[in-house]
Design an enzyme around this catalytic site. Structure first.
Site, PDB file in Angstrom:
ATOM      1  N   LYS A  54       0.844  -1.205   0.000  1.00 15.69           N
ATOM      2  CA  LYS A  54       0.000   0.000   0.000  1.00 15.69           C
ATOM      3  C   LYS A  54       0.874   1.246   0.000  1.00 15.69           C
ATOM      4  O   LYS A  54       0.634   2.184  -0.769  1.00 15.69           O
ATOM      5  CB  LYS A  54      -0.915   0.005   1.234  1.00 15.69           C
ATOM      6  N   GLN A  85      -4.885  -1.322   9.606  1.00 10.68           N
ATOM      7  CA  GLN A  85      -4.819  -2.666   9.032  1.00 10.68           C
ATOM      8  C   GLN A  85      -5.428  -3.694   9.988  1.00 10.68           C
ATOM      9  O   GLN A  85      -5.112  -3.719  11.180  1.00 10.68           O
ATOM     10  CB  GLN A  85      -3.336  -3.020   8.741  1.00 10.68           C
ATOM     11  N   ASP A 125     -11.405   2.805   3.999  1.00  8.88           N
ATOM     12  CA  ASP A 125     -11.825   1.402   3.957  1.00  8.88           C
ATOM     13  C   ASP A 125     -13.343   1.273   3.845  1.00  8.88           C
ATOM     14  O   ASP A 125     -13.847   0.196   3.512  1.00  8.88           O
ATOM     15  CB  ASP A 125     -11.411   0.704   5.264  1.00  8.88           C
TER      16      ASP A 125
HETATM   17  N1  GUN Z   1      -6.873  -6.679   6.129  1.00  9.73           N
HETATM   18  C1  GUN Z   1      -7.055  -7.401   4.992  1.00  9.73           C
HETATM   19  N2  GUN Z   1      -7.679  -6.657   4.049  1.00  9.73           N
HETATM   20  C2  GUN Z   1      -7.901  -5.453   4.617  1.00  9.73           C
HETATM   21  C3  GUN Z   1      -8.497  -4.251   4.143  1.00  9.73           C
HETATM   22  O1  GUN Z   1      -8.995  -4.138   3.004  1.00  9.73           O
HETATM   23  N3  GUN Z   1      -8.519  -3.206   5.012  1.00  9.73           N
HETATM   24  C4  GUN Z   1      -8.013  -3.292   6.269  1.00  9.73           C
HETATM   25  N4  GUN Z   1      -8.085  -2.223   7.059  1.00  9.73           N
HETATM   26  N5  GUN Z   1      -7.448  -4.395   6.741  1.00  9.73           N
HETATM   27  C5  GUN Z   1      -7.399  -5.464   5.916  1.00  9.73           C
END
Ligand code: GUN
Length: 297
Positions: free
Chosen positions: A54, A98, A121
């Site tokens: 990311k 995350q 998100d």
């Molecule tokens: N963990 C796995 N996929 C995601 C996601 O799309 N967003 C977040 N915040 N955590 C994750």
């Protein structure tokens, strides 16, 4: 194989290109650099890979990346204090915590502490409510990516029968809301659904998001249907190797479907591309600027 392969890798590259164009325009015309803050608590290996990816892609499209790595034993009060600090920071337009968080931290509490306008998100309860009622929301990245691919392939989705297999808050439920918003007739199927094969056989669009390797065989698919496979499952392969497969049995489904996403290279790359798109959208909304069309629901 008869199905058209929906190439998520290429599509995601196109989205990132559009995001980069908008970022350059925001910088040149308004002196604004969109910023994304990612918070990682602990050392979960998969999360570390995601967070690195990311951060790298955020910088590649010209945005500012703020990474906060906290120890696994960080207290809830410390994490909430960081979230509040990011909420107040004008250089931060998007915040992602995350998941999963270590067990002693309340995920709902932490996610709902994020400013909904910065919740890229789309997990905050306000955004869930806005999406569910058809209002302007921040939309969860994976379902948004699926919707973009479906719109790109079909044009209009109006009147199509869609079955979403899986009822998670992150994919299944928001996916169903988005498809309903595009005037599909939507069924959410799950582990307790009776006669799942028959339910799936009615669908013009199948979105599989259950996390069970290859559970949807080709003979469940209506000829010509579009199959979106959200699953990413690692299974044993020859020797001591492993390989990634989706929730759909690709080989048999590709003989029946009209179009299908592969795993890997289908939905997967779209998730981070949509995170970047959401960050630009959040930045435009925060500054009262027109948001880019084609990057939102
Ligand atoms: N963990 C796995 N996929 C995601 C996601 O799309 N967003 C977040 N915040 N955590 C994750």
């Amino acid at each position: 194989m008869t199905a058209t392969i929906l190439d998520g890798k290429a599509f995601a590259a196109r989205i990132r290109g559009e995001v980069a164009t908008h970022v350059a325009r925001l910088k040149e015309e308004h002196g604004i650099t969109p910023g994304l803050a990612v918070v990682l608590v602990g050392e979960d290996p998969a999360s570390q890979v995601y967070v690195r990816s990311k951060g790298k892609q955020t910088v590649e499209v010209g945005m500012a990346s703020f990474e906060h790595r906290l120890d696994a034993d960080t207290s809830e009060a410390e994490l909430l204090a960081l979230v509040r600090q990011l909420n107040e920071d004008p250089a931060v337009h998007g915040i992602l915590v995350q998941l999963p968080l270590p067990g002693h931290l309340d995920e709902d509490l932490v996610i709902n502490a994020i400013d909904p306008a910065k919740d890229v998100d789309g997990f905050h309860i306000s955004n869930v409510g806005l999406l569910g009622t058809g209002q302007k929301a921040m939309v969860p990245c994976t379902p948004l990516g699926c919707l973009m691919m479906l719109r790109d392939h079909h044009g209009s989705l109006s009147g199509l029968d869609a079955v979403v297999i899986g009822r998670s808050n992150i994919v299944g439920k928001p996916m169903a809301s988005l498809l309903l918003g595009d005037s599909c007739t939507v069924t959410i199927a799950h582990s307790r659904t009776k006669d799942l094969a028959e339910v799936v056989r009615r669908a013009d669009i199948v979105v599989a998001a259950v996390g069970r390797p290859q559970m949807v065989p080709g003979d469940w698919i209506k000829p010509g249907a579009t199959v979106i496979d959200v699953g990413i499952n690692r299974i044993p392969a020859e020797g001591d190797k492993t390989r990634l497969v989706g929730d759909v049995d690709f080989d048999s489904a590709a003989d029946v479907a009209g179009a299908i996403t592969p795993v890997p290279g289908g939905v997967g790359p779209m998730t981070i591309a949509c995170l970047l798109a959401n960050t630009v959208t959040a930045c435009c909304r925060a500054n009262g600027l027109d948001e880019p069309s084609g990057l939102t629901a």
